[in-house]
Motif scaffolding. Structure first.
Motif, short mmCIF file in Angstrom:
data_model
loop_
_atom_site.label_atom_id
_atom_site.label_comp_id
_atom_site.label_asym_id
_atom_site.label_seq_id
_atom_site.Cartn_x
_atom_site.Cartn_y
_atom_site.Cartn_z
N ALA A 61 70.55 39.26 -18.62
CA ALA A 61 70.41 37.87 -19.08
C ALA A 61 68.94 37.49 -19.01
O ALA A 61 68.24 37.85 -18.06
N GLU A 62 68.49 36.73 -19.97
CA GLU A 62 67.07 36.43 -20.07
C GLU A 62 66.61 35.33 -19.12
O GLU A 62 65.44 35.29 -18.73
N GLU A 63 67.52 34.41 -18.74
CA GLU A 63 67.08 33.25 -17.97
C GLU A 63 67.87 33.10 -16.67
O GLU A 63 69.09 33.30 -16.63
N HIS A 64 67.13 32.75 -15.62
CA HIS A 64 67.71 32.40 -14.33
C HIS A 64 67.78 30.88 -14.25
O HIS A 64 66.82 30.18 -14.57
N VAL A 65 68.92 30.36 -13.82
CA VAL A 65 69.14 28.92 -13.77
C VAL A 65 68.60 28.37 -12.45
O VAL A 65 69.01 28.79 -11.37
N LEU A 66 67.67 27.42 -12.53
CA LEU A 66 67.13 26.79 -11.34
C LEU A 66 68.15 25.80 -10.77
O LEU A 66 68.84 25.10 -11.53
N ALA A 67 68.24 25.75 -9.44
CA ALA A 67 69.26 24.92 -8.80
C ALA A 67 68.68 24.20 -7.60
O ALA A 67 67.64 24.57 -7.04
N SER A 68 69.40 23.16 -7.16
CA SER A 68 69.02 22.39 -5.97
C SER A 68 69.43 23.15 -4.71
O SER A 68 70.01 24.25 -4.78
N GLU A 69 69.15 22.57 -3.55
CA GLU A 69 69.54 23.18 -2.30
C GLU A 69 71.05 23.30 -2.17
O GLU A 69 71.56 24.14 -1.42
N THR A 70 71.80 22.47 -2.88
CA THR A 70 73.26 22.54 -2.86
C THR A 70 73.81 23.42 -3.98
O THR A 70 75.00 23.41 -4.26
N LEU A 71 72.93 24.20 -4.62
CA LEU A 71 73.29 25.18 -5.66
C LEU A 71 73.85 24.52 -6.92
O LEU A 71 74.65 25.12 -7.63
N VAL A 72 73.40 23.30 -7.18
CA VAL A 72 73.75 22.61 -8.42
C VAL A 72 72.57 22.75 -9.39
O VAL A 72 71.43 22.45 -9.03
N PRO A 73 72.80 23.22 -10.61
CA PRO A 73 71.70 23.39 -11.56
C PRO A 73 70.94 22.09 -11.83
O PRO A 73 71.52 21.01 -11.88
#
Length: 375
Positions: free
Chosen positions: A247-259
């Protein structure tokens, strides 16, 4: 004397043929008893129905490759074991009773719907309307420490019914289970969109295929979001496992693992992961999107141990993945999702470009495959 001799010989021949015929019939009956369920006992594929821990289970069998997939419909249509040559592809629960008692995750392939992974609040939006989640109904799961709602409503849902099963060389071994979501008030109170599910597991050519169909039986458009959470444990030391993420992109997320709605190149986050890297002491729990798809339009993520490799292959409707590899538990998860975590609220906030929706009377279909080798 001669006619009597002829009669005696003829009688002996008849008895001999009768004995042989009896042996053939008994052998055939024994084969039927040895291989109960759907499918000719002489065929490679079959479906066997049996009771396990007080639950009716269905096992898809591939005798030539020594593959066995076990499914228990009345516990969320849970695929609870997957063996090749007697070795576990999935992490199998100690028992179905233990799985129900723990009421959590870590085994098999739970089905996550009508939303996969986390929702960041106790409500979600669709088309500008706010829908509340109600803990008092007893069908929500929450994950600490933020106590966010997690993994939908159907992980332990008992109302699945087997619609069809069968086996042949052309079709492999398969089972289709059906759930009328709209018939159950406690489900509709959390997600008031009338719909039904048809979920087919198929074992064929050494691969496990899973196809999910969602049909909107209401008079209004509905959002669509679901996923699967298979738990794997390849052989060999964890630090020597290798993985590849196509996959080309990694999804950035908060400390609670919410994108957050933002992404970065996967190669920036995990350099070399497109071709394969060693897991080492890495902790992984994140989302990926924009698959580099092959000529057939399929995406690929894999993990490999000493000899055992498990590849999850993504059909085009599964456009997001979660890869989870904790340090405190010996497991590896490659999770297909039809959209990012928290998709409903991200779409409402304008943080993602689109959300899958389904018009009245229409069906949404998505397929993924698990391909085990080296077992």
């Amino acid at each position: 004397m001669l006619p009597s001799l002829h009669r005696a010989i003829f009688s002996g021949v008849l008895k001999d043929h009768a004995v042989k015929a009896s042996i053939v019939v008994c052998t055939f009956i024994a084969m039927l008893l040895a291989f109960p369920g759907k499918g000719n006992p002489m065929d490679n594929y079959s479906v066997v129905k049996k009771e396990v821990g007080g639950h009716v289970t269905y096992h898809l069998l591939d005798r030539a490759r020594k593959i066995d997939l076990g499914i228990v419909p009345d516990i969320g249509n849970f695929a609870y074991e997957f063996k090749v040559n007697g070795k576990d592809v999935l992490i199998t629960p100690d028992s179905l009773q233990a799985y129900l008692a723990r009421h959590w995750f870590g085994w098999g392939i739970p089905f996550l719907a009508p939303f996969a992974n986390r929702i960041d609040r106790d409500y979600y939006y669709f088309q500008g309307k706010k829908y509340l989640l109600n803990d008092n109904l007893g069908n929500l799961l929450r994950v600490p420490p933020a106590n966010l709602v997690l993994h939908g409503l159907l992980v332990y849902e008992p109302h699945w019914e087997v619609a069809e099963s069968g086996a042949s060389e052309a079709d492999g071994a398969f089972i289709t289970s059906h759930l009328d979501f709209y018939k159950y008030p406690d489900l509709m109170a959390q997600f008031p969109f009338a719909h039904v599910y048809d979920l087919t597991y198929r074992l064929k050519d050494g691969k496990l295929e899973c196809t999910t169909k969602v049909t909107n039986v209401s008079k209004a458009v509905m959002p669509v979001h679901f996923g699967y959470h298979p738990y794997f444990r390849p052989d060999g030391p964890r630090e020597e496992w290798t993985l590849g993420i196509g996959a080309e992109e990694h999804v950035l997320a908060s400390e609670t693992l919410v994108p957050t709605g933002e992404t970065e190149p996967t190669e920036s986050y995990l350099p070399g992961s497109s071709k394969g890297i060693t897991l080492g002491q890495r902790f992984l729990d994140g989302g990926y999107c924009k698959f580099r798809r092959d000529a057939e339009g399929l995406g690929h993520i894999w993990v490999k141990g000493k000899t055992q490799k498990i590849e999850v292959v993504y059909g085009k409707e599964f456009d997001n993945a979660i890869v989870y590899a904790p340090l405190d538990n010996l497991l590896f998860c490659i999770e297909p999702q039809t959209g990012p975590t928290n998709a409903f609220n991200l779409a409402h906030e304008g943080k993602i470009k689109s959300l899958d929706t389904l018009d009245p009377g229409k069906t949404f279909q998505a397929t993924y495959w698990i391909v085990p080798t080296g077992f």
